[in-house]
Design a protein around this motif. Structure first.
Motif, mmCIF file in Angstrom:
data_model
loop_
_atom_site.group_PDB
_atom_site.id
_atom_site.type_symbol
_atom_site.label_atom_id
_atom_site.label_comp_id
_atom_site.label_asym_id
_atom_site.label_seq_id
_atom_site.Cartn_x
_atom_site.Cartn_y
_atom_site.Cartn_z
ATOM 1 N N GLN A 85 0.820 -1.211 0.000
ATOM 2 C CA GLN A 85 0.000 0.000 0.000
ATOM 3 C C GLN A 85 0.858 1.267 0.000
ATOM 4 O O GLN A 85 0.420 2.302 -0.475
ATOM 5 N N LYS A 86 2.068 1.186 0.511
ATOM 6 C CA LYS A 86 2.945 2.356 0.595
ATOM 7 C C LYS A 86 3.768 2.578 -0.673
ATOM 8 O O LYS A 86 4.433 3.609 -0.800
ATOM 9 N N LEU A 87 3.765 1.629 -1.601
ATOM 10 C CA LEU A 87 4.524 1.809 -2.840
ATOM 11 C C LEU A 87 3.947 2.975 -3.630
ATOM 12 O O LEU A 87 2.732 3.164 -3.672
ATOM 13 N N HIS A 88 4.826 3.744 -4.258
ATOM 14 C CA HIS A 88 4.349 4.881 -5.030
ATOM 15 C C HIS A 88 5.155 5.041 -6.302
ATOM 16 O O HIS A 88 5.896 4.142 -6.703
ATOM 17 N N VAL A 89 4.994 6.153 -6.926
ATOM 18 C CA VAL A 89 5.601 6.437 -8.227
ATOM 19 C C VAL A 89 7.090 6.125 -8.251
ATOM 20 O O VAL A 89 7.596 5.547 -9.215
ATOM 21 N N ASP A 90 7.807 6.495 -7.204
ATOM 22 C CA ASP A 90 9.261 6.291 -7.173
ATOM 23 C C ASP A 90 9.632 4.822 -7.346
ATOM 24 O O ASP A 90 10.633 4.503 -7.992
ATOM 25 N N HIS A 91 8.840 3.927 -6.760
ATOM 26 C CA HIS A 91 9.117 2.491 -6.885
ATOM 27 C C HIS A 91 9.015 2.060 -8.348
ATOM 28 O O HIS A 91 9.909 1.386 -8.870
ATOM 29 N N LEU A 110 2.066 3.741 -14.566
ATOM 30 C CA LEU A 110 1.426 3.614 -13.257
ATOM 31 C C LEU A 110 0.146 2.788 -13.270
ATOM 32 O O LEU A 110 -0.439 2.547 -12.215
ATOM 33 N N LEU A 113 0.359 -0.282 -10.931
ATOM 34 C CA LEU A 113 0.415 0.108 -9.518
ATOM 35 C C LEU A 113 -0.962 0.535 -9.029
ATOM 36 O O LEU A 113 -1.379 0.163 -7.930
ATOM 37 N N GLU A 114 -1.679 1.282 -9.841
ATOM 38 C CA GLU A 114 -3.030 1.710 -9.460
ATOM 39 C C GLU A 114 -3.944 0.495 -9.282
ATOM 40 O O GLU A 114 -4.723 0.433 -8.325
ATOM 41 N N HIS A 117 -2.879 -1.342 -6.018
ATOM 42 C CA HIS A 117 -3.352 -0.615 -4.843
ATOM 43 C C HIS A 117 -4.844 -0.824 -4.631
ATOM 44 O O HIS A 117 -5.293 -1.039 -3.498
#
Length: 125
Positions: A85-91, A110, A113-114, A117
């Motif tokens: 849940q904490k993964l974001h664009v940088d990952h 993305l 990832l979306e 999530h």
């Protein structure tokens, strides 16, 4: 040299995606699409004891969206749900070699990832 290496990695994940397919009895299944370009991803996962044990995806679209899904799936197996849940664009950008992407290509990158999530959030409810 670095860009060539990442181009080869992206093409390999596009042509030979990891975790491609479906799962038996997934905990979640999420379909997500990018309306601006037509890319789509169906992400599935099995969560046990708050660990994302297995993931799989099926998708269609450009090299970036599909390679991103493959790289992301490979990177999240075995992670705790709260870490996912904490993964974001940088990952995702790190997985893609920090290649500069415009706004349209960023949406492609993305997409997975979306979807992931959303799936993990559905499980947490």
């Amino acid at each position: 040299m670095k860009n060539t290496l990442y181009h080869e990695i992206l093409m390999d994940h596009y042509k030979h995606p990891r975790h491609y397919g479906t799962l038996d009895n997934p905990t979640f299944t999420v379909v997500h699409s990018n309306q601006s370009c037509g890319d789509s991803i169906t992400f599935e996962g099995i969560i046990r004891n708050n660990i994302l044990e297995k993931v799989a995806f099926v998708g269609k679209g450009c090299v970036i969206s599909q390679a991103s899904a493959s790289l992301l799936a490979e990177s999240v197996c075995g992670l705790a749900v709260d870490c996912v849940q904490k993964l974001h664009v940088d990952h995702v950008m790190t997985l893609l070699g920090n290649s500069p992407l415009g706004p349209v290509r960023m949406k492609c990158a993305l997409l997975a990832l979306e979807a992931l999530h959303k799936g993990v959030s559905l499980h947490a409810q």
